[in-house]
Write an enzyme that holds these catalytic residues in place. Structure first.
Site, PDB file in Angstrom:
ATOM      1  N   HIS C  77       0.841  -1.195   0.000  1.00  0.00           N
ATOM      2  CA  HIS C  77       0.000   0.000   0.000  1.00  0.00           C
ATOM      3  C   HIS C  77       0.876   1.244   0.000  1.00  0.00           C
ATOM      4  O   HIS C  77       0.706   2.150  -0.816  1.00  0.00           O
ATOM      5  CB  HIS C  77      -0.919  -0.023   1.222  1.00  0.00           C
ATOM      6  CG  HIS C  77      -1.414   1.315   1.668  1.00  0.00           C
ATOM      7  ND1 HIS C  77      -2.288   2.072   0.906  1.00  0.00           N
ATOM      8  CD2 HIS C  77      -1.169   2.053   2.773  1.00  0.00           C
ATOM      9  CE1 HIS C  77      -2.554   3.204   1.536  1.00  0.00           C
ATOM     10  NE2 HIS C  77      -1.877   3.225   2.680  1.00  0.00           N
ATOM     11  N   ASP C 106       8.438  22.371 -25.267  1.00  0.00           N
ATOM     12  CA  ASP C 106       8.253  21.020 -24.753  1.00  0.00           C
ATOM     13  C   ASP C 106       9.244  20.843 -23.609  1.00  0.00           C
ATOM     14  O   ASP C 106       9.888  21.800 -23.188  1.00  0.00           O
ATOM     15  CB  ASP C 106       8.495  19.970 -25.862  1.00  0.00           C
ATOM     16  CG  ASP C 106       7.773  18.655 -25.550  1.00  0.00           C
ATOM     17  OD1 ASP C 106       8.070  18.081 -24.491  1.00  0.00           O
ATOM     18  OD2 ASP C 106       6.910  18.239 -26.329  1.00  0.00           O
ATOM     19  N   TRP C 142       7.268  -0.463   4.290  1.00  0.00           N
ATOM     20  CA  TRP C 142       7.859   0.256   3.154  1.00  0.00           C
ATOM     21  C   TRP C 142       9.261   0.732   3.480  1.00  0.00           C
ATOM     22  O   TRP C 142      10.042   1.072   2.606  1.00  0.00           O
ATOM     23  CB  TRP C 142       6.982   1.437   2.723  1.00  0.00           C
ATOM     24  CG  TRP C 142       7.156   2.700   3.518  1.00  0.00           C
ATOM     25  CD1 TRP C 142       6.682   2.947   4.768  1.00  0.00           C
ATOM     26  CD2 TRP C 142       7.827   3.901   3.104  1.00  0.00           C
ATOM     27  NE1 TRP C 142       7.019   4.222   5.158  1.00  0.00           N
ATOM     28  CE2 TRP C 142       7.715   4.831   4.162  1.00  0.00           C
ATOM     29  CE3 TRP C 142       8.502   4.282   1.940  1.00  0.00           C
ATOM     30  CZ2 TRP C 142       8.269   6.121   4.095  1.00  0.00           C
ATOM     31  CZ3 TRP C 142       9.054   5.565   1.883  1.00  0.00           C
ATOM     32  CH2 TRP C 142       8.927   6.465   2.958  1.00  0.00           C
ATOM     33  N   SER C 169      13.484   5.774 -13.118  1.00  0.00           N
ATOM     34  CA  SER C 169      12.465   6.655 -13.689  1.00  0.00           C
ATOM     35  C   SER C 169      12.469   8.018 -13.006  1.00  0.00           C
ATOM     36  O   SER C 169      12.459   9.062 -13.658  1.00  0.00           O
ATOM     37  CB  SER C 169      11.095   5.998 -13.550  1.00  0.00           C
ATOM     38  OG  SER C 169      10.080   6.941 -13.712  1.00  0.00           O
ATOM     39  N   SER C 170      12.499   8.000 -11.676  1.00  0.00           N
ATOM     40  CA  SER C 170      12.453   9.270 -10.945  1.00  0.00           C
ATOM     41  C   SER C 170      13.641  10.142 -11.271  1.00  0.00           C
ATOM     42  O   SER C 170      13.510  11.353 -11.444  1.00  0.00           O
ATOM     43  CB  SER C 170      12.482   9.036  -9.438  1.00  0.00           C
ATOM     44  OG  SER C 170      11.338   8.407  -9.034  1.00  0.00           O
ATOM     45  N   HIS C 253      13.455  11.019   4.567  1.00  0.00           N
ATOM     46  CA  HIS C 253      12.880  12.273   4.990  1.00  0.00           C
ATOM     47  C   HIS C 253      12.733  13.262   3.840  1.00  0.00           C
ATOM     48  O   HIS C 253      11.642  13.767   3.609  1.00  0.00           O
ATOM     49  CB  HIS C 253      13.552  12.903   6.209  1.00  0.00           C
ATOM     50  CG  HIS C 253      12.754  14.079   6.608  1.00  0.00           C
ATOM     51  ND1 HIS C 253      11.622  13.967   7.358  1.00  0.00           N
ATOM     52  CD2 HIS C 253      12.804  15.349   6.200  1.00  0.00           C
ATOM     53  CE1 HIS C 253      11.030  15.141   7.420  1.00  0.00           C
ATOM     54  NE2 HIS C 253      11.732  16.004   6.729  1.00  0.00           N
ATOM     55  N   GLU C 255      12.325  12.552   0.959  1.00  0.00           N
ATOM     56  CA  GLU C 255      11.248  11.982   0.154  1.00  0.00           C
ATOM     57  C   GLU C 255       9.880  12.522   0.589  1.00  0.00           C
ATOM     58  O   GLU C 255       9.043  12.839  -0.247  1.00  0.00           O
ATOM     59  CB  GLU C 255      11.267  10.454   0.273  1.00  0.00           C
ATOM     60  CG  GLU C 255      10.063   9.731  -0.311  1.00  0.00           C
ATOM     61  CD  GLU C 255       9.961   9.824  -1.829  1.00  0.00           C
ATOM     62  OE1 GLU C 255      10.985  10.075  -2.470  1.00  0.00           O
ATOM     63  OE2 GLU C 255       8.847   9.652  -2.347  1.00  0.00           O
ATOM     64  N   TYR C 257       9.204  15.331   1.762  1.00  0.00           N
ATOM     65  CA  TYR C 257       9.047  16.690   1.247  1.00  0.00           C
ATOM     66  C   TYR C 257       8.909  16.687  -0.267  1.00  0.00           C
ATOM     67  O   TYR C 257       8.292  17.589  -0.842  1.00  0.00           O
ATOM     68  CB  TYR C 257      10.172  17.607   1.739  1.00  0.00           C
ATOM     69  CG  TYR C 257      10.017  17.829   3.226  1.00  0.00           C
ATOM     70  CD1 TYR C 257       8.963  18.598   3.705  1.00  0.00           C
ATOM     71  CD2 TYR C 257      10.823  17.193   4.132  1.00  0.00           C
ATOM     72  CE1 TYR C 257       8.746  18.731   5.052  1.00  0.00           C
ATOM     73  CE2 TYR C 257      10.606  17.320   5.486  1.00  0.00           C
ATOM     74  CZ  TYR C 257       9.566  18.092   5.940  1.00  0.00           C
ATOM     75  OH  TYR C 257       9.345  18.202   7.276  1.00  0.00           O
ATOM     76  N   SER C 268      -0.206  27.295  -4.022  1.00  0.00           N
ATOM     77  CA  SER C 268       0.194  28.687  -4.233  1.00  0.00           C
ATOM     78  C   SER C 268      -0.275  29.227  -5.576  1.00  0.00           C
ATOM     79  O   SER C 268      -0.260  30.431  -5.798  1.00  0.00           O
ATOM     80  CB  SER C 268       1.718  28.833  -4.148  1.00  0.00           C
ATOM     81  OG  SER C 268       2.171  28.300  -2.932  1.00  0.00           O
ATOM     82  N   HIS C 302      15.076  11.820  12.975  1.00  0.00           N
ATOM     83  CA  HIS C 302      13.891  11.926  13.839  1.00  0.00           C
ATOM     84  C   HIS C 302      12.960  10.724  13.662  1.00  0.00           C
ATOM     85  O   HIS C 302      12.002  10.578  14.396  1.00  0.00           O
ATOM     86  CB  HIS C 302      13.139  13.248  13.632  1.00  0.00           C
ATOM     87  CG  HIS C 302      12.522  13.427  12.288  1.00  0.00           C
ATOM     88  ND1 HIS C 302      12.446  14.654  11.691  1.00  0.00           N
ATOM     89  CD2 HIS C 302      11.960  12.573  11.418  1.00  0.00           C
ATOM     90  CE1 HIS C 302      11.848  14.522  10.503  1.00  0.00           C
ATOM     91  NE2 HIS C 302      11.543  13.270  10.334  1.00  0.00           N
ATOM     92  N   HIS C 303      13.261   9.874  12.681  1.00  0.00           N
ATOM     93  CA  HIS C 303      12.508   8.629  12.559  1.00  0.00           C
ATOM     94  C   HIS C 303      13.133   7.535  13.405  1.00  0.00           C
ATOM     95  O   HIS C 303      12.653   6.407  13.414  1.00  0.00           O
ATOM     96  CB  HIS C 303      12.484   8.178  11.096  1.00  0.00           C
ATOM     97  CG  HIS C 303      11.774   9.145  10.196  1.00  0.00           C
ATOM     98  ND1 HIS C 303      10.421   9.078   9.978  1.00  0.00           N
ATOM     99  CD2 HIS C 303      12.213  10.223   9.510  1.00  0.00           C
ATOM    100  CE1 HIS C 303      10.062  10.062   9.161  1.00  0.00           C
ATOM    101  NE2 HIS C 303      11.134  10.782   8.876  1.00  0.00           N
ATOM    102  N   THR C 328       7.717  26.330   7.096  1.00  0.00           N
ATOM    103  CA  THR C 328       6.397  25.827   6.718  1.00  0.00           C
ATOM    104  C   THR C 328       5.318  26.778   7.209  1.00  0.00           C
ATOM    105  O   THR C 328       4.324  27.024   6.521  1.00  0.00           O
ATOM    106  CB  THR C 328       6.162  24.416   7.282  1.00  0.00           C
ATOM    107  OG1 THR C 328       7.354  23.657   7.129  1.00  0.00           O
ATOM    108  CG2 THR C 328       5.025  23.730   6.565  1.00  0.00           C
ATOM    109  N   LYS C 331       4.825  29.592   4.932  1.00  0.00           N
ATOM    110  CA  LYS C 331       3.966  29.276   3.790  1.00  0.00           C
ATOM    111  C   LYS C 331       2.497  29.412   4.174  1.00  0.00           C
ATOM    112  O   LYS C 331       1.699  30.044   3.472  1.00  0.00           O
ATOM    113  CB  LYS C 331       4.226  27.848   3.310  1.00  0.00           C
ATOM    114  CG  LYS C 331       5.642  27.630   2.897  1.00  0.00           C
ATOM    115  CD  LYS C 331       5.711  26.683   1.737  1.00  0.00           C
ATOM    116  CE  LYS C 331       6.545  27.327   0.685  1.00  0.00           C
ATOM    117  NZ  LYS C 331       6.240  27.068  -0.637  1.00  0.00           N
ATOM    118  N   ARG C 450       1.539   0.459  15.323  1.00  0.00           N
ATOM    119  CA  ARG C 450       1.177   0.336  13.914  1.00  0.00           C
ATOM    120  C   ARG C 450       1.584  -1.032  13.388  1.00  0.00           C
ATOM    121  O   ARG C 450       2.248  -1.801  14.071  1.00  0.00           O
ATOM    122  CB  ARG C 450       1.833   1.457  13.102  1.00  0.00           C
ATOM    123  CG  ARG C 450       3.340   1.491  13.215  1.00  0.00           C
ATOM    124  CD  ARG C 450       3.907   2.789  12.681  1.00  0.00           C
ATOM    125  NE  ARG C 450       3.965   2.762  11.212  1.00  0.00           N
ATOM    126  CZ  ARG C 450       4.857   3.466  10.491  1.00  0.00           C
ATOM    127  NH1 ARG C 450       5.740   4.237  11.088  1.00  0.00           N
ATOM    128  NH2 ARG C 450       4.853   3.385   9.181  1.00  0.00           N
TER     129      ARG C 450
END
Ligand code: HEA
Ligand code: HEA
Ligand code: CUA
Ligand SMILES: [Cu+2]
Lengths: 288, 399, 525
Positions: C77, C106, C142, C169-170, C253, C255, C257, C268, C302-303, C328, C331, C450
């Site tokens: 998932h 293009d 994951w 790809s990315s 991390h 990722e 963002y 925006s 922090h993870h 943040t 924003k 979890r």
């Protein structure tokens, strides 16, 4: 031609071929690792498709380039593409260097009782105290006693080879900037030869490690970082040599002008990148 | 719009049906305050930061709501044209920063206190296994395994005929066979490690959570102030039965703790007698570890099979499955396995040594009798019928 | 697609739809469309997996799936949603909009663009195929922590390669976007005139190019640890399982963002349009985005507050993480200041944008709570974390994607979507999404870990609520598909400008946008 002043190719079939090639390649590799008998065949098939794709794709690009379809702007896009690609490669190597630094500065000291590791050592590995590289295969001496690769034999020669090749490559660059194709190709030939010698010596070095030093991929974290870092670097040298080789052939065939020689530049940048990585390797893997 | 309202009312009614208001009262919905000084400061930090967020939220969303209400086109306003103001931008950069600095100070203090495990009075080593805990009172020569309560374990099996009436089990998945007992008022230091994958030993009421990393030892500590039973769970995904490895800590007064220790050391030679009473001692294998090998001469095949089945279901079935079919690709089947139907020596050797680099660890820690029983069961149950019997003596000889 | 087939007039009408057109296309709009459809399908596949999770968690006790299959669902998932849905969707938006917004003909590298896209279905196919293998798919979460992940069966190698594959790809996609933005702007489009969506993508692409290779390195080490006897993550050989976590989160991390910065860009664009007022604090928005990107490189651990890091490390990562609230916040405040004294209307894109601002901020608040290390030691690996990240991802990233879809659909298809249904879609989604994720805060705080398939009765009510919310939210999305299909097939003609407050180059071209825009660069004031 669509795209007005900018060249936008119409339809492209090579990317799909590339996708199929990669897919087959990965399926084959995974099967190989799982010990399935079809693995190697599928892997070879995938590789073949990828090679065909590269010839086809680069062939198209070369034709377009020689056909004068690319102007300054397209060239800039290609350069940026190559530049950022190399930037991404830097981070790939950074992951492995990170592993090396982490193991040396944190993991192994902890396992031998420094800092936060006092209880780890006292309870789990009372015998273990670590010195780099002698016991860098961990508390259970994975892979058995080994000898580290010294810095001043083959590796030093290899360093000199690569540095020299950087110089010959730069001379070739100056040559093409002055429009001297032939001279460029000759200097590239020298670079390619140096790269090939480097690779031969690296094979030699690996054989020495496996046969005489008992230093293998399985020699704990030392072996892991040593072979993965030098191995990926070696792979990049091989790619770079191939790229320069093709550029050299194209030079002999009369491709490139003083203004238009992106393929050369891309390969040369790549070569210098590989060079710089080697310096990092030499200092942190072999020497310190 | 009235349709929307109707729909809302409908949903609300639906949820009211699901959420039984009474049961909600009884159910805690916040972090427990806990029973240690640290847990109280953690709770305090949690509530402080929570309220800070609530206040900022009310301000921010309030301004936004007002603007949505007042500055809408349908009210005929014409848009202003300002789009920049260095002053307010400085302010709303600086103010949050200052708030954060103020929050950081107590947080750092608590953290420093948490990390100080010096001067502990009792040390317990906790080892995570797939999927049970092993507790080792290092200063007292007492050690045992602790795994999910057998009744709950039976009840939780998918579509199992043994499924119990879960709603009636108040501590469903929160009970273990052997609780960790600690004294109150003493600084107890816990050493965490693991034998296979990463686990994490979590007891909310003690504000403790620490990962059990194979090959490394992590430390934390607690000084429990009130006697009681404190429950927790494994908090790091550790494979199939990660959800089924609870932690139960029983904090008792020092005298009671001392008495318990004595009982553990000597008292359970007597308890060893239950070894063969299969039905009531489902976790024999685990308990047996702390026992001085009980001299049960159970050569009788039926008894061995029965005992073996219990041990198998408790210890081995997590991977090889109750049916013996294994999980293809991950855990081999025992049914028809070349090892389990091959010669005895090989079978015994595998259990004693484990298979390096796989999840199959060594079970040499089990008493000879238990190994004999489980092997006999593997050879003659689970669809296998080799016919022979493994005895404790066979195992002892192979060691 | 429209039925006009005018091959010779290639500047305006797309070629007839055929397999070959889509397989071989190098057109940024075609590829954008492909990316967007692909992402939508993945959203449903990943969502269906989430629904299996919610089904099993509806009640205590195991009713439907085996715990190991449950773990596969959790893992898949997340991988599908992140790598298959949200990232490709944003790349699709970039493909469609970036060239139009900067006045480029293009993308800079059109052929590679095709390759980046077509890799995705192949890579996801490889990933999904593992579910049909004997050993089942990956079940280690994951985050793929060793040693657990190394226990996977035959699927392990396939799944590692699918990560490599998606990474290729990315990286190519991002290189293309960076090159386009830096090299293809129309004359006069200076960097500080670029729309914010373009800015956020420039920075996101930079993040991607930097961290995807790190992920590739991490999973390569997993592969060699499993198959070639290396000891990166094995203490016996001098490695450390925690080393993997450091490398993974150095990618992981940034990722997250990557998943939110383009969303900030979309919001925006939308808020000023419907407030009919210029974006407040354009420059500070750009700097805030850059600061978030910079900070994202120094907060990864922090993870990992419970892995037993030295105190100094925990303090450093706590402080640096808290800092992210500042840019943040800038924003959020800028968006509200943009609304302030505007003249707002509330069409569907605006509703989703406003929903985003509120609910993303709620998710941000819980993120800030997680940053407080002593408290995080309690929150960690509990449903509180699950609540946090779904708030920033679902009513965050996903809402911004929906807002973007409604906002630009008229430009893409030439038709207005059904406004009334759009409003329904928003309100139903918003009610259900909160029902789905808000209760998770409570069970998490009360001690529910979890990644578990079964739980004590104590958590039953809140889980039942969440499951009801999940099914409600999931089925509401079918409405979304209906609205899109309806707009593609017809509907009220859209004007070029579409929204009266809209500003920017993409609104100067006809709706639907011609197959090739800006063959000659536009004038940018
Ligand atoms: C889009 C994705 C996204 C975003 C944007 C964020 C944003 C943030 N995240 Fe989140 N996070 C995830 C996705 C995301 N996260 C995921 C997927 C995980 C779990 C991964 C896994 O384990 O599987 C995770 C986990 C995670 C953890 C680890 C939890 C754990 O496992 O123990 C932490 C800890 O610090 C954290 C913190 C933060 C912080 C501080 C922010 C900040 O950026 C938030 C900043 C925003 C605000 C604060 C709100 C607006 C600000 C104001 C209105 C200004 C004023 C406010 C104050 C001064 C309070 N996140
Ligand atoms: C962008 C990322 C993203 C998104 C959009 C979502 C969306 C959702 N997530 Fe996800 N989630 C993650 C990222 C995301 N999640 C991550 C990173 C994890 C951590 C994984 C880990 O621990 O390793 C996670 C974990 C996670 C868990 C915890 C699992 C566990 O710990 O065991 C749960 C549980 O409820 C959950 C639920 C949901 C739900 C209900 C949605 C809903 O929003 C989904 C909406 C539903 C649909 C859109 C379904 C539509 C389908 C139909 C209507 C059926 C028809 C079907 C077909 C036509 C095929 N998620
Ligand atoms: Cu042990 Cu999770
Ligand atoms: Cu993070």
């Amino acid at each position: 031609m669509a795209g007005g002043s900018y060249y936008v190719p119409h339809q492209a079939k090579w990317p799909i071929v590339g996708t199929i090639g990669l897919f087959v390649f990965f399926v084959g590799f995974a099967n190989l690792l799982n010990g399935a008998s079809i693995g190697p065949t599928v892997l070879a098939g995938g590789t073949a498709i990828l090679v065909v794709m590269m010839f086809g794709w680069f062939g198209d690009v070369i034709r377009e380039s020689e056909g004068g379809m690319y102007k300054k702007n397209e060239g800039m896009s290609f350069r940026m593409g190559m530049g950022w690609f190399i930037f991404s490669e830097v981070f790939f190597f950074a992951a492995f260097f990170g592993a090396l630094f982490y193991a040396r500065q944190l993991a192994l000291p902890w396992l031998s009782g420094e800092g936060a590791g006092a209880t780890t050592q006292a309870i789990l590995y009372p015998e273990f105290s670590f010195t780099w590289p002698n016991t860098a295969n961990g508390p259970e001496a994975i892979g058995g006693q080994f000898e580290a690769m010294g810095a001043f034999g083959l590796p030093l020669i290899n360093t000199l080879l690569l540095l020299t090749s950087g110089v010959t490559c730069t001379i070739a660059h100056h040559a093409i900037k002055e429009g001297k194709r032939k001279s460029m190709s000759m200097w590239l030939l020298a670079t390619v030869i140096l790269g090939a010698i480097f690779l031969t010596l690296q094979v030699e070095e690996y054989a020495h490690a496996y046969n005489e030093l008992n230093l293998t991929l399985e020699s704990g974290i030392y072996g892991s970082t040593f072979f993965m870092l030098t191995g990926f670097h070696g792979f990049h040298v091989a790619m770079g040599t191939l790229m320069l080789f093709i550029v050299m052939i194209r030079g002999f065939r009369g491709h490139f002008t003083a203004e238009n020689h992106f393929a050369f530049e891309a390969s040369a940048w790549y070569w210098h990148f590989v060079d710089v990585v080697w310096l990092g390797l030499y200092v942190f893997v072999y020497w310190l | 719009m009235s349709k929307l309202r109707q729909a809302l009312a409908l949903f609300a009614a639906g949820f009211a049906g699901i959420v039984n208001a009474e049961s909600l009262d009884a159910v805690p919905l916040n972090m427990p305050v806990g029973v240690t000084e640290i847990s109280r400061s953690v709770y305090g930090l949690h509530m402080t930061i929570f309220w800070v967020c609530v206040v900022i939220g009310i301000l921010v969303f309030g301004v936004m709501a007002y603007s949505i209400f007042a500055h809408r086109k349908s009210r005929g306003v014409t848009p202003a044209t300002f789009h920049e103001s260095h002053t307010v931008e400085m302010i709303w950069t600086a103010v949050p920063f200052l708030i954060l600095v103020v929050l950081a100070v107590p947080a750092a203090k608590t953290l420093v206190a948490m990390e100080d495990s010096s001067d502990s009075e009792l040390t317990i080593k906790i080892t995570g296994y797939q999927w049970k805990w092993h507790y080792d009172y290092l200063d007292h020569d007492v050690a045992f395994f602790s795994s999910l309560n057998a009744e709950h374990n039976a009840a939780r099996q998918l579509n199992s005929p043994t499924a119990g009436d879960i709603p009636s089990m108040e501590t469903y998945l929160k009970d273990v066979d052997n609780e960790l007992v600690i004294p109150v008022g003493k600084k107890v230091r816990f050493l965490h490690t693991s034998d296979d994958v990463i686990h994490s030993w979590w007891v909310p009421a003690l504000a403790l959570k620490k990962d059990a990393i194979p090959g490394y030892i992590n430390t934390n500590w607690a000084k429990v102030e009130e006697p009681g039973v404190y429950r927790g769970k494994c908090a790091e995904l550790c494979g199939r039965d990660h959800g089924f490895m609870p932690v139960v800590v029983r904090a008792v007064p020092q005298e009671e703790f001392d008495a318990w220790l004595v009982e553990q050391k000597g008292g359970n030679v007597a308890a060893g007698g239950t070894d063969t009473a299969v039905d009531e001692a489902p976790a024999t294998a685990e308990e047996a570890v702390v026992e001085e090998a009980a001299p049960a001469a159970a050569d009788d095949k039926d008894a061995l099979m029965a005992k073996g089945q219990t041990i198998y279901n408790n210890v081995c079935a997590g991977c090889h499955q109750v049916t013996g079919a294994g999980l293809p690709g991950a855990f081999p089947a025992i049914t028809g396995s070349a090892v389990a139907t091959g010669d005895k020596a090989g079978h015994i050797a595998l259990i004693l040594n484990g298979v390096a680099g796989s999840a199959m660890s060594s079970y040499a820690w089990m008493p000879d009798e238990d190994i004999a029983a489980v092997l006999t069961y593997q050879r003659n149950g689970l669809g296998n019928s080799v016919g022979d019997v493994v005895t404790a003596a066979d195992v002892a000889a192979a060691r | 697609m429209s039925a006009v087939d005018t091959h010779h007039d290639e500047h305006h009408a797309p070629p007839a739809s055929s397999i070959k057109r889509w397989l071989f296309t190098t057109n940024h709009k075609d590829l954008g469309t492909l990316y967007l459809w692909f992402a939508l399908i993945m959203f449903f596949i990943g969502g269906a997996m989430a629904l299996i999770i919610r089904l099993e968690l509806f009640q205590p006790g195991l009713q439907f799936v085996d715990p190991s299959f449950f773990n596969q669902m959790t893992t898949m998932h997340a991988l599908i949603m992140i790598f298959g849905a949200v990232m490709p969707a944003f790349v699709g938006l970039a493909n469609w909009m970036v060239p139009m917004m900067i006045g480029a003909p293009d993308m800079a590298l059109p052929r590679m663009n095709n390759w980046s896209f077509w890799i995705m279905p192949a890579a996801i196919g490889l990933l999904l195929s593992t579910l049909f293998m004997e050993s089942g798919g990956p079940a280690g979460g994951w985050t793929m922590y060793p040693p657990l992940v190394l226990q996977g069966g035959d699927s392990f190698a396939f799944f590692i390669f699918s990560v490599h594959f998606m990474g290729i790809s990315s990286i190519m996609g991002s290189i293309n976007i960076v090159a386009t933005i830096l090299n293809m702007r129309a004359p006069g489009m200076t960097l500080l005139k670029m729309p914010l969506f373009v800015w956020t993508w420039l920075i996101t692409a930079f993040l991607l190019i930097a961290v995807i290779p790190v992920l590739a390195g991490a999973v390569t080490m997993l592969l060699t640890d499993r198959f070639f006897g290396t000891s990166f993550f094995n203490a016996a050989g001098g490695g450390d399982p925690v080393l993997y976590q450091h490398i993974f989160w150095f990618f992981g991390h940034p990722e997250v963002y990557i998943l939110i910065l383009p969303a900030f860009g979309v919001i925006s664009e939308i808020i000023p349009t419907f407030a009919r007022k210029r974006l407040f604090g354009y420059a500070s928005m750009v700097y805030a985005t850059a600061s978030i990107a910079f900070l994202s490189f120094i907060v990864w651990a922090h993870h990992m507050f419970t892995v037993g890091m030295p105190l100094a490390g925990e303090l450093f990562f706590m402080f640096s993480t808290m800092m992210i609230a500042v840019p943040t916040g800038v924003k959020v405040f800028n968006w509200i200041a943009t609304m302030w004294r505007g003249a707002m209307t509330f069409e569907t894109p605006m509703l989703f944008a406003l929903g985003f601002v509120v609910m993303f901020t709620i998710g941000g608040f819980s993120g800030l709570m997680l940053a407080i290390t002593p408290a995080d030691i309690q929150y960690h690996d509990s449903y509180f974390v699950v609540a946090h990240f779904h708030y920033v991802l679902v009513p965050g990233a996903i809402y911004s994607l929906m807002a973007a879809a409604y906002y630009w659909l008229p430009k893409w298809t030439g038709h207005m979507y059904d406004e009334k249904l759009g409003q329904w879609h928003f309100w139903l989604s918003t009610i259900f999404v909160n029902l789905l994720f808000f209760p998770m805060h409570f069970v998490g705080l009360a001690g529910m870990p979890r990644r578990i398939p079964d739980y004590n009765l104590q958590f039953a009510d809140m889980n039942a609520l969440a499951s009801v919310g999940a099914f409600g939210f999931g089925f509401t999305q079918i409405l979304f598909v209906y609205i899109i299909v309806k707009a593609v097939r017809g509907g009220e003609k859209a004007t070029d400008q579409v929204w009266d407050g809209a500003d920017g180059l993409e609104w100067t071209v006809p709706s639907p946008a011609p197959y090739h825009t800006f063959d000659t660069p536009p004038d940018v004031k």
